[in-house]
Design an enzyme around this catalytic site. Structure first.
Site, PDB file in Angstrom:
ATOM      1  N   TYR A 171       0.838  -1.203   0.000  1.00 56.25           N
ATOM      2  CA  TYR A 171       0.000   0.000   0.000  1.00 56.25           C
ATOM      3  C   TYR A 171       0.877   1.260   0.000  1.00 56.25           C
ATOM      4  CZ  TYR A 171      -3.108   3.734   1.341  1.00 56.25           C
ATOM      5  OH  TYR A 171      -3.777   4.931   1.355  1.00 56.25           O
ATOM      6  N   ARG A 218       1.578   8.118  13.013  1.00 58.06           N
ATOM      7  CA  ARG A 218       1.203   9.354  13.697  1.00 58.06           C
ATOM      8  C   ARG A 218      -0.308   9.604  13.651  1.00 58.06           C
ATOM      9  NH1 ARG A 218       2.689  14.377  10.271  1.00 58.06           N
ATOM     10  NH2 ARG A 218       0.973  13.389   9.163  1.00 58.06           N
ATOM     11  N   ARG A 228     -11.608   4.587   9.502  1.00 58.92           N
ATOM     12  CA  ARG A 228     -10.722   3.784   8.650  1.00 58.92           C
ATOM     13  C   ARG A 228      -9.381   3.626   9.350  1.00 58.92           C
ATOM     14  NH1 ARG A 228      -9.339   8.559   4.287  1.00 58.92           N
ATOM     15  NH2 ARG A 228      -8.535   9.936   5.869  1.00 58.92           N
ATOM     16  N   PHE A 288      15.456  19.402  -0.713  1.00 55.98           N
ATOM     17  CA  PHE A 288      14.082  18.969  -0.981  1.00 55.98           C
ATOM     18  C   PHE A 288      13.837  17.548  -0.461  1.00 55.98           C
ATOM     19  CE2 PHE A 288      11.425  16.629  -4.138  1.00 55.98           C
ATOM     20  CZ  PHE A 288      10.206  17.230  -3.868  1.00 55.98           C
TER      21      PHE A 288
HETATM   22  C1  IN0 Z   1       6.300  14.245  -1.296  1.00 55.36           C
HETATM   23  C2  IN0 Z   1       7.348  13.998  -0.258  1.00 55.36           C
HETATM   24  C3  IN0 Z   1       8.757  13.855  -0.776  1.00 55.36           C
HETATM   25  C4  IN0 Z   1       9.610  14.910  -0.870  1.00 55.36           C
HETATM   26  C5  IN0 Z   1      10.920  14.728  -1.298  1.00 55.36           C
HETATM   27  C6  IN0 Z   1      11.395  13.499  -1.671  1.00 55.36           C
HETATM   28  C7  IN0 Z   1      10.573  12.401  -1.597  1.00 55.36           C
HETATM   29  C8  IN0 Z   1      11.030  11.133  -1.962  1.00 55.36           C
HETATM   30  C9  IN0 Z   1      10.205  10.044  -1.869  1.00 55.36           C
HETATM   31  C10 IN0 Z   1       8.889  10.197  -1.474  1.00 55.36           C
HETATM   32  C11 IN0 Z   1       8.408  11.427  -1.090  1.00 55.36           C
HETATM   33  C12 IN0 Z   1       9.229  12.546  -1.156  1.00 55.36           C
HETATM   34  O1  IN0 Z   1       7.360  14.939   0.805  1.00 55.36           O
HETATM   35  C13 IN0 Z   1       6.137  15.476   1.272  1.00 55.36           C
HETATM   36  C14 IN0 Z   1       6.372  16.309   2.530  1.00 55.36           C
HETATM   37  C15 IN0 Z   1       5.146  17.122   2.946  1.00 55.36           C
HETATM   38  O2  IN0 Z   1       4.234  17.293   2.193  1.00 55.36           O
HETATM   39  N1  IN0 Z   1       5.088  17.605   4.184  1.00 55.36           N
HETATM   40  C16 IN0 Z   1       3.932  18.321   4.736  1.00 55.36           C
HETATM   41  C17 IN0 Z   1       3.820  18.022   6.175  1.00 55.36           C
HETATM   42  C18 IN0 Z   1       3.028  16.782   6.471  1.00 55.36           C
HETATM   43  O3  IN0 Z   1       3.165  16.267   7.593  1.00 55.36           O
HETATM   44  O4  IN0 Z   1       2.245  16.330   5.618  1.00 55.36           O
HETATM   45  C19 IN0 Z   1       4.075  19.814   4.643  1.00 55.36           C
HETATM   46  O5  IN0 Z   1       3.039  20.480   4.464  1.00 55.36           O
HETATM   47  O6  IN0 Z   1       5.184  20.340   4.774  1.00 55.36           O
HETATM   48  C20 IN0 Z   1       5.083  14.422   1.480  1.00 55.36           C
HETATM   49  O7  IN0 Z   1       4.697  14.138   2.610  1.00 55.36           O
HETATM   50  N2  IN0 Z   1       4.556  13.781   0.363  1.00 55.36           N
HETATM   51  C21 IN0 Z   1       4.934  14.102  -0.952  1.00 55.36           C
HETATM   52  C22 IN0 Z   1       3.955  14.290  -1.925  1.00 55.36           C
HETATM   53  C23 IN0 Z   1       4.291  14.656  -3.201  1.00 55.36           C
HETATM   54  C24 IN0 Z   1       5.629  14.841  -3.520  1.00 55.36           C
HETATM   55 CL1  IN0 Z   1       6.063  15.326  -5.113  1.00 55.36          CL
HETATM   56  C25 IN0 Z   1       6.630  14.657  -2.577  1.00 55.36           C
HETATM   57  C26 IN0 Z   1       3.438  12.828   0.549  1.00 55.36           C
HETATM   58  C27 IN0 Z   1       3.804  11.318   0.582  1.00 55.36           C
HETATM   59  C28 IN0 Z   1       2.514  10.521   0.707  1.00 55.36           C
HETATM   60  C29 IN0 Z   1       4.688  10.959   1.760  1.00 55.36           C
HETATM   61  C30 IN0 Z   1       4.511  10.889  -0.700  1.00 55.36           C
END
Ligand code: IN0
Length: 419
Positions: A171, A218, A228, A288
């Site tokens: 998942y 968390r 869920r 990043f």
């Molecule tokens: C992310 C990821 C992310 C960033 C950088 C490298 C990555 C490599 C592999 C996978 C994910 C990677 O980072 C964000 C971070 C984020 O959104 N933080 C929130 C705080 C929070 O707690 O949600 C904020 O507002 O600062 C992330 O969580 N995801 C994400 C989504 C799209 C992209 Cl392009 C990059 C979501 C997830 C589900 C973990 C992939």
């Protein structure tokens, strides 16, 4: 108030003030909005609305990679909003998820029936898909392929729960591992990173799994209250008849055992995270990638053996988050941070915890891979006298007050610096 929460951590107050005074510009410079098309500007507006601090780190990416990641992020937000929306009936949602990648090439596709908080990205999807189609072919192919695989995976899990630990990995692969794989391919396509970064899907997958497992751990209470859960049955069924029962005060010991088991499982990915980050060469890509990972390890450390996970939302302090954002800019600093948090977890491992041996084993491995270098990240305050510290804290609190009022007057609300 953020400053008050950090009173026991003077270095965080220092960083909160520094950040507010514009220290954040190092990790998040301002964009040149004038030279952008109306639709691209709208995309950045949506980006800033959906995620606050993270949006700034995306905007700091070099060159054309910035737009590609911005669009990728918004497209993923749209897909995620469809997945989360409980008001869409399954017989409608499944085909939407499966076909989502085709909407990128339909200039008029939009969805106006969602009640989710991020519904705007669906309502105004044509603006996002327009900018998607303006990206270079290499970027479009990566984004479209990831959306396709993710949509299919999400549809698969709509009808089934997360059973085994293996299914938990599966998942998380769909919703976050694929994001890591896609991002890595974008980094390589931009030539800011080596082709090997994009080819090593195993390491990229681990980056996503570590973030997503941390979120799932968390968000236990929030998710169970919404009816869920993403906690794998194989884990919780060892400790309770129903996953919601873990929140009952008399089940606290079982609940903590289950929590610690899942944290230990998430920690398995940390060696891969270190290996992945060590390969990065571009500073903006490194920041990043590193920032969300250090936030995740700080969050996991806060969650470990913490009854609060079953009573509310466990969040890291704002001062802690700002400190991590400003520090996580080199491999050496990231290793030190990881070593510190794994040490913090180590100190909390109880003699009676069922996962104790496993936890100690993985922590030892992490410590080995994150060899703390003695001279790096000197703590700015330890050599200062308590008297001097108190004075500095008072001054910091006063400047904070002052900056808050002037910032509020100057720019109203909404801007990162004003928060
Ligand atoms: C992310 C990821 C992310 C960033 C950088 C490298 C990555 C490599 C592999 C996978 C994910 C990677 O980072 C964000 C971070 C984020 O959104 N933080 C929130 C705080 C929070 O707690 O949600 C904020 O507002 O600062 C992330 O969580 N995801 C994400 C989504 C799209 C992209 Cl392009 C990059 C979501 C997830 C589900 C973990 C992939």
């Amino acid at each position: 108030m953020d400053v008050l929460k950090s009173l026991g951590h003077p270095e965080e107050i220092f960083n909160l003030v520094k950040f507010k005074m514009g220290g954040c510009r190092a990790v998040m410079p301002k964009l040149d909005y004038e030279s952008m098309s109306e639709s691209l500007r709208t995309c950045y507006l949506y980006l800033n609305q959906t995620s606050r601090s993270f949006a700034a780190v995306i905007q700091a990416l070099d060159g054309e990679l910035r737009h590609a990641v911005c669009i990728f992020y918004l497209v993923l937000r749209a897909l995620d909003t469809v997945e989360d929306d409980m008001t869409i009936p399954l017989d409608k949602k499944v085909p939407m998820l499966n076909d989502f990648h085709t909407y990128l090439y339909q200039d008029d596709w939009s969805f106006t029936e969602s009640q989710e908080k991020d519904r705007q990205v669906l309502e105004d999807f044509p603006t996002i898909s327009l900018e998607f189609r303006n990206l270079a072919q290499e970027y479009r192919d990566v984004i479209s392929d990831i959306c396709h695989r993710m949509g299919v995976g999400m549809a698969e899990f709509l009808e089934k729960k997360v059973g085994s630990m293996k299914e938990w990995d599966q998942y998380c692969h769909y919703v976050a591992g694929l994001v890591g794989i896609g991002l890595s391919q974008l980094f390589s396509a931009s030539q800011l990173e080596d082709p090997e970064v994009g080819r090593d899907t195993e390491l990229a997958n681990s980056m996503g799994l570590f973030l997503q497992k941390t979120n799932i751990i968390r968000d236990y209470l929030e998710d169970t209250q919404e009816g869920r859960t993403f906690w794998p049955q194989e884990a919780w069924s060892q400790f309770a008849g129903r996953v919601e029962d873990l929140a009952q005060p008399e089940k606290l010991e079982s609940a903590l055992s289950c929590l610690n088991l899942l944290v230990t499982d998430a920690l398995r990915h940390v060696p891969d995270v270190i290996a992945y980050l060590s390969r990065l060469r571009n500073q903006s890509v490194f920041n990043f990638c590193a920032i969300p990972q250090v936030m995740a390890i700080a969050t996991l450390s806060t969650c470990y053996n913490n009854p609060m996970v079953f009573q509310g939302v466990v969040k890291i302090r704002k001062g802690q988050a700002v400190t991590l954002m400003m520090e996580a800019t080199s491999m050496r600093a990231v290793q030190t941070i990881i070593a510190q948090y794994s040490q913090e977890i180590l100190q909390k491992v109880s003699l009676t915890d069922p996962s104790r041996d496993k936890t100690l084993h993985i922590l030892a491995l992490i410590q080995e891979k994150s060899t703390p270098l003695p001279s790096s990240l000197p703590s700015r305050t330890h050599h200062l006298s308590p008297m001097y510290l108190s004075a500095a804290m008072l001054l910091a609190a006063l400047s904070w007050q002052y900056l808050s009022t002037t910032a509020a007057q100057a720019q109203g609300t909404g801007d990162m610096q004003g928060q």
